[in-house]
Write an enzyme that holds these catalytic residues in place. Structure first.
Site, PDB file in Angstrom:
ATOM      1  N   ASP A  73      -3.363   4.470   2.715  1.00  0.00           N
ATOM      2  CA  ASP A  73      -3.714   4.811   4.095  1.00  0.00           C
ATOM      3  C   ASP A  73      -3.319   6.256   4.370  1.00  0.00           C
ATOM      4  O   ASP A  73      -2.180   6.648   4.101  1.00  0.00           O
ATOM      5  CB  ASP A  73      -2.952   3.916   5.088  1.00  0.00           C
ATOM      6  CG  ASP A  73      -3.664   2.597   5.337  1.00  0.00           C
ATOM      7  OD1 ASP A  73      -4.731   2.374   4.718  1.00  0.00           O
ATOM      8  OD2 ASP A  73      -3.152   1.796   6.129  1.00  0.00           O
TER       9      ASP A  73
ATOM     10  N   ASP B 194       1.342   4.830   2.263  1.00  0.00           N
ATOM     11  CA  ASP B 194       0.931   5.436   3.536  1.00  0.00           C
ATOM     12  C   ASP B 194       1.384   6.900   3.602  1.00  0.00           C
ATOM     13  O   ASP B 194       2.527   7.209   3.263  1.00  0.00           O
ATOM     14  CB  ASP B 194       1.582   4.682   4.713  1.00  0.00           C
ATOM     15  CG  ASP B 194       1.415   3.173   4.621  1.00  0.00           C
ATOM     16  OD1 ASP B 194       0.333   2.681   4.927  1.00  0.00           O
ATOM     17  OD2 ASP B 194       2.385   2.489   4.218  1.00  0.00           O
TER      18      ASP B 194
ATOM     19  N   ASP C 296       0.848  -1.188   0.000  1.00  0.00           N
ATOM     20  CA  ASP C 296       0.000   0.000   0.000  1.00  0.00           C
ATOM     21  C   ASP C 296       0.888   1.244   0.000  1.00  0.00           C
ATOM     22  O   ASP C 296       2.112   1.134  -0.050  1.00  0.00           O
ATOM     23  CB  ASP C 296      -0.929  -0.012   1.237  1.00  0.00           C
ATOM     24  CG  ASP C 296      -0.165   0.188   2.553  1.00  0.00           C
ATOM     25  OD1 ASP C 296       1.082   0.281   2.533  1.00  0.00           O
ATOM     26  OD2 ASP C 296      -0.829   0.257   3.601  1.00  0.00           O
TER      27      ASP C 296
HETATM   28  N1  DCT Z   1       2.686  -0.568  11.740  1.00  0.00           N
HETATM   29  C1  DCT Z   1       3.008  -1.114  12.985  1.00  0.00           C
HETATM   30  N2  DCT Z   1       2.315  -2.174  13.449  1.00  0.00           N
HETATM   31  C2  DCT Z   1       1.317  -2.710  12.740  1.00  0.00           C
HETATM   32  C3  DCT Z   1       0.975  -2.177  11.482  1.00  0.00           C
HETATM   33  C4  DCT Z   1       1.681  -1.101  10.991  1.00  0.00           C
HETATM   34  O1  DCT Z   1       3.911  -0.650  13.637  1.00  0.00           O
HETATM   35  N3  DCT Z   1       0.643  -3.743  13.224  1.00  0.00           N
HETATM   36  C5  DCT Z   1       3.437   0.574  11.234  1.00  0.00           C
HETATM   37  C6  DCT Z   1       4.754   0.166  10.676  1.00  0.00           C
HETATM   38  C7  DCT Z   1       4.635   0.331   9.201  1.00  0.00           C
HETATM   39  C8  DCT Z   1       3.494   1.312   9.034  1.00  0.00           C
HETATM   40  O2  DCT Z   1       2.719   1.211  10.201  1.00  0.00           O
HETATM   41  C9  DCT Z   1       2.697   1.056   7.805  1.00  0.00           C
HETATM   42  O3  DCT Z   1       2.164  -0.265   7.805  1.00  0.00           O
HETATM   43  P1  DCT Z   1       2.226  -1.177   6.532  1.00  0.00           P
HETATM   44  O4  DCT Z   1       1.798  -0.426   5.320  1.00  0.00           O
HETATM   45  O5  DCT Z   1       1.474  -2.429   6.847  1.00  0.00           O
HETATM   46  O6  DCT Z   1       3.761  -1.567   6.467  1.00  0.00           O
HETATM   47  P2  DCT Z   1       4.856  -1.211   5.381  1.00  0.00           P
HETATM   48  O7  DCT Z   1       6.159  -1.359   6.070  1.00  0.00           O
HETATM   49  O8  DCT Z   1       4.548   0.090   4.748  1.00  0.00           O
HETATM   50  O9  DCT Z   1       4.701  -2.411   4.360  1.00  0.00           O
HETATM   51  P3  DCT Z   1       4.342  -2.317   2.808  1.00  0.00           P
HETATM   52  O10 DCT Z   1       5.559  -1.774   2.150  1.00  0.00           O
HETATM   53  O11 DCT Z   1       4.038  -3.701   2.366  1.00  0.00           O
HETATM   54  O12 DCT Z   1       3.167  -1.416   2.670  1.00  0.00           O
HETATM   55 MG    MG Z   2       2.776   0.416   3.659  1.00  0.00          MG
END
Ligand code: DCT
Ligand code: MG
Length: 427
Positions: free
Chosen positions: A351, A234, A232
């Site tokens: 997000d 963010d 995603d």
């Molecule tokens: N986060 C966290 N604990 C979680 C979910 C999310 O600490 N249970 C934090 C860390 C990363 C951030 O929020 C964004 O979440 P993701 O989009 O799920 O992670 P990402 O590292 O951006 O992974 P991706 O590159 O696949 O989107």
């Molecule tokens: Mg992400």
């Protein structure tokens, strides 16, 4: 010998890292295992983990077992595998012999067995078995639907639902998120590229600027850590004047909706109140910002980097937002793949998080990840410093007060940790 350029005490003072040399350690008549352990810090937030991974063959295996554990409601086992994988990710050369792992932290018996299997046989039998198992395959397919978590998937599997067509044929009523997730299944299971993330960033920035000039927006999550793809995109939004950010999200969402950019959105209100909630509880710290989970409609031309978003959205019929397209799912996606190739846009998970400026540094640190790095920061704070860290605040239990910070650097300093930049938080 494995080159483990580790983070020694000297590095904390900004000195170059040391190369581990076991023979030298023996010559110096030190207790080998103890020495190595003290050289390799056990918390991921004490280590520098770049995206350069020399041990993917092992970390992929361990990550798959972690995923399987997490999908099976075995979070403890999941974390153990994640920690083991993270230690290997931080090594500066490939592991070729089990002996090289002596003294490294976080490598439990189970993880070591997996690594040994890979070293000796080129693959882990447990990983291969898991990959082939009907249960794991079904959990992956079903949780691949946006809005479906492990618990829901588990329930469906117990009822004999293992695939999307079976789900479609079942009597289950899906909620709005799951319907959207099912409709955009193929798109949402395709990695998002940095270029796509940047294009979406331009569109969201435009929305933010038109509804609240002076607001600031930052790319967070994996892309801030330098990843080239993600599941995603963010973004964190704030305003330099405390309080001006209140009510911002609905306006941003309306702007995006009016231009036809949103296929789905669900906004949750900010429910964090320092005075009421007290020191942040880690279990709930993800949920209390004003946050928007959305599925973005990224026009094809915008995807390729040309900035025609305005014109494109005018051409985009609103009815493509309809949520029920049963035929898409009947043949496990081939129809929808066909359609995906024809349609002039793709769906992307986006997000949005809004934070007051006073919490911005905490939000930035908490949302940059990786998930394990965040978990380890909170564990370090609690276990080593008697502090509670969340994406909102840092509370010192000993002094019974909140510690303020306006930058990530200050938070690391409060925690007694060396500053680790985002690109080295890829644990
Ligand atoms: N986060 C966290 N604990 C979680 C979910 C999310 O600490 N249970 C934090 C860390 C990363 C951030 O929020 C964004 O979440 P993701 O989009 O799920 O992670 P990402 O590292 O951006 O992974 P991706 O590159 O696949 O989107
Ligand atoms: Mg992400």
């Amino acid at each position: 010998l494995l080159d483990i350029s580790w983070y020694t005490e000297s590095m904390k003072a900004g000195h170059p890292v040391e190369i581990l040399d076991r023979h030298k350690l023996q010559e110096q008549q030190v207790d080998e295992s103890k020495e190595v352990e003290s050289i390799v810090p056990s918390y991921a937030c004490q280590r520098r983990t770049t995206l350069e991974n020399h041990n993917t063959v092992f970390t992929d295996a361990l990550s798959l077992l972690a995923e399987n554990a997490e999908l099976s409601d075995e979070d403890g086992r999941g974390v153990a595998f994640r920690r083991a994988a993270a230690v290997l990710k931080a090594l500066h050369s490939p592991v070729t012999d089990l002996l090289q792992l002596r003294g490294l932290p976080c490598l439990g018996g189970h993880s070591l067995r997996v690594i040994k299997d890979v070293l000796e046989n080129g693959a882990s039998s447990e990983v291969e078995f898991t990959k082939q198992s009907e249960r794991f395959k079904a959990l992956k397919v079903l949780t691949g639907i946006f809005g479906v978590g492990a618990k829901t998937a588990e329930r469906w599997i117990r009822e004999g639902i293992h695939s999307l067509p079976q789900l479609q044929d079942s009597a289950h009523t899906l909620n709005r998120a799951q319907q959207a997730g099912l409709e955009h299944y193929d798109d949402l299971n395709q990695p998002v590229t940095k270029a796509e993330g940047d294009t979406i960033g331009e569109i969201v920035a435009k929305a933010v600027m038109s509804v609240l000039p002076g607001a600031q927006m930052t790319l967070i999550g994996g892309f801030r850590r330098g990843k080239l793809t993600g599941h995603d995109v963010d973004f964190l939004i704030t305003h330099p004047e405390e309080g001006r950010e209140v009510g911002l999200m609905p306006k941003v969402v309306s702007w995006l909706e009016s231009k036809g950019f949103l296929l789905y959105q669900k906004t949750t209100r900010n429910s964090y109140l320092e005075s009421k909630d007290g020191p942040a509880r880690p279990s709930s710290n993800m949920d209390r910002f004003e946050r928007c989970f959305s599925i973005f409609k990224l026009p094809e031309d915008a995807k390729q980097g040309t900035k025609q978003t305005e014109t494109l959205t005018e051409d985009t019929p609103e009815d493509t937002c309809s949520l029920t397209t049963p035929s898409l799912v009947k043949d496990e996606g081939s129809e929808s793949t066909k359609r995906a190739n024809l349609k002039p846009w793709r769906a992307v998970r986006v997000d949005l998080v809004v934070s007051p400026i006073s919490q911005f540094a905490f939000a930035l640190l908490g949302w940059t990840g990786s998930k394990l790095f965040e978990r380890e920061l909170r564990r370090w704070a609690g276990h080593e410093k008697a502090m509670s860290l969340s994406s909102h605040a840092l509370y010192d239990n000993t002094q019974s007060k909140y510690l303020r910070a306006s930058s990530e650097e200050e938070i690391f300093a409060h925690l007694g940790l060396e500053y680790i930049p985002p690109s080295e938080r890829n644990a």
